[in-house]
Design a protein around this motif. Sequence first.
Motif, PDB file in Angstrom:
ATOM      1  N   VAL A  18       0.876  -1.144  -0.090  1.00  0.00           N
ATOM      2  CA  VAL A  18       0.162   0.023  -0.032  1.00  0.00           C
ATOM      3  C   VAL A  18       0.814   1.136   0.024  1.00  0.00           C
ATOM      4  O   VAL A  18       0.540   2.148  -0.721  1.00  0.00           O
ATOM      5  N   GLY A  36      -2.944   6.082   6.648  1.00  0.00           N
ATOM      6  CA  GLY A  36      -2.334   4.560   6.769  1.00  0.00           C
ATOM      7  C   GLY A  36      -1.496   4.584   8.160  1.00  0.00           C
ATOM      8  O   GLY A  36      -2.153   4.150   9.181  1.00  0.00           O
ATOM      9  N   SER A 337      -9.069  -7.058   2.412  1.00  0.00           N
ATOM     10  CA  SER A 337      -8.595  -5.661   2.912  1.00  0.00           C
ATOM     11  C   SER A 337      -7.678  -5.175   2.110  1.00  0.00           C
ATOM     12  O   SER A 337      -7.433  -3.940   1.661  1.00  0.00           O
ATOM     13  N   SER A 341      -8.004  -1.747   0.122  1.00  0.00           N
ATOM     14  CA  SER A 341      -7.046  -0.567   0.321  1.00  0.00           C
ATOM     15  C   SER A 341      -6.473  -0.042  -0.953  1.00  0.00           C
ATOM     16  O   SER A 341      -6.347   1.011  -1.051  1.00  0.00           O
ATOM     17  N   LYS A 342      -6.155  -0.929  -1.892  1.00  0.00           N
ATOM     18  CA  LYS A 342      -5.520  -0.592  -3.271  1.00  0.00           C
ATOM     19  C   LYS A 342      -6.711   0.409  -4.003  1.00  0.00           C
ATOM     20  O   LYS A 342      -6.384   1.255  -4.279  1.00  0.00           O
ATOM     21  N   MET A 344      -9.088   2.052  -2.574  1.00  0.00           N
ATOM     22  CA  MET A 344      -9.204   3.258  -1.944  1.00  0.00           C
ATOM     23  C   MET A 344      -8.131   4.212  -2.329  1.00  0.00           C
ATOM     24  O   MET A 344      -8.530   5.655  -2.363  1.00  0.00           O
ATOM     25  N   VAL A 352      -5.326   4.126   3.715  1.00  0.00           N
ATOM     26  CA  VAL A 352      -5.595   3.135   4.824  1.00  0.00           C
ATOM     27  C   VAL A 352      -4.628   1.951   4.964  1.00  0.00           C
ATOM     28  O   VAL A 352      -3.994   1.502   4.140  1.00  0.00           O
ATOM     29  N   SER A 353      -4.667   1.373   6.111  1.00  0.00           N
ATOM     30  CA  SER A 353      -3.907   0.118   6.388  1.00  0.00           C
ATOM     31  C   SER A 353      -4.834  -0.970   6.326  1.00  0.00           C
ATOM     32  O   SER A 353      -5.940  -1.031   6.940  1.00  0.00           O
ATOM     33  N   PRO A 354      -4.533  -2.320   5.277  1.00  0.00           N
ATOM     34  CA  PRO A 354      -5.494  -3.169   5.268  1.00  0.00           C
ATOM     35  C   PRO A 354      -5.497  -4.158   6.554  1.00  0.00           C
ATOM     36  O   PRO A 354      -4.186  -4.482   6.916  1.00  0.00           O
ATOM     37  N   VAL A 366     -10.516  -2.310   7.755  1.00  0.00           N
ATOM     38  CA  VAL A 366      -9.225  -1.472   7.230  1.00  0.00           C
ATOM     39  C   VAL A 366      -9.008  -0.537   8.478  1.00  0.00           C
ATOM     40  O   VAL A 366      -9.916  -0.300   9.304  1.00  0.00           O
TER      41      VAL A 366
END
Length: 392
Positions: A18, A36, A337, A341-342, A344, A352-354, A366
């Motif tokens: 990410v 993130g 997730s 996240s990709k 997003m 964001v953090s998966p 997430v």
Amino acid sequence: MDEFRRIKRLPPYVFNIVNQLKMDARHRGEDIVDLGMGNPDLPTPQHIVDKLAEAIYNPRNHRYSASKGIAKLRLAMANWYKRRYDVDLDPDEEVVVTIGAKEGISHLALAVVNPGDVVFAPSPTYPIHPYSIIIAGGDLRSIPLSPDRDFFEDLLMATKLTWPRPKMVIISYPHNPTTTVVELDFFQRLVDFAQEHNIIIVQDFAYADLTFDGYRAPSILEVKGAKEVAVEFVSLSKSYSMAGWRVGFCVGNRRIVQALTKLKSYLDYGIFQPIQIAAITALNGDQQCVQEIVDTYKQRRDTLCDGLGRIGWEVKKPLATMFVWGRIPEQFRGMGSLEFSKMMIREAKVAVSPGIGFGEYGDEYVRFALVENEHRTRQAIRGIRQMLQQHS
């Protein structure tokens, strides 16, 4: 030369995927709102910075320091526990300064976990908790952490089914990433369990101060018998916005603290002494600055959660930490997730953090970090709304 076994045992670092997408987008000139990494953006309070500036001009502070931390800093930590939790700590035997909690947890694992020792950690959880055990050669077992499960039932079942018997359990309340909080009775039950089964408890207390809506985070050391089985890690990173300063502590069980102290004596000469002197000022000084930091995170929490709710993504407001743990909207849940996240980043321009990066049981979630101001947070919400509308 190609057999680096400890490195080979480490799983791929999902967050790097990410992060690379975020950096690629920014290189293309795209404005990505980064929610993130939990990297505090708030400045360290001025009186702490001023103390560092004063101490840095004293050449005596330029020499090697003490690997376990200078005496006055260990005393300041012991006094902090006494004021906050009415817990008595011997600053010479039950407190050691660490280069942030992450370093301390990692080296504690090397000090006390032997190859093949079984260690429990929740899933999802902060990555260094499981990775430290993997690096030390231990045998990691995951305990699911989710709203629809009983942690103690899972812990008891895992203990009964595990051989050899578990040596340690690593916990973290308030919890990163799920923001789960507990009351003192949870810790009492866990301490009783650990005493019965001869298990070490490691409690990561990084978010001790970051609590909202009247919730007070208890210390595990408040409960009866805790110092017989437990140590707790405290960090100045979040409470005083001193993340880059790298100041933490391991406190509690004397034997465990001394094992970490001995190992560190072989590995480092301690934190740069002016930083330790400034950390004393942080712990002993006016704590209004901590409340101001907490208030800022609360405002950001409300802006994010209320905004997501208005666009149809309902997330629970956390009672603690600097994160929001959001279950992926149902229509996207099947992609997992990481792929979400990709998407997003591509479509909402928000990083964001998966949840999968925190363990297999986090893949439907997430994590949002509250590290952007309210204006940028509203920008993120507008981007997410546009993404959701495109797929409605």
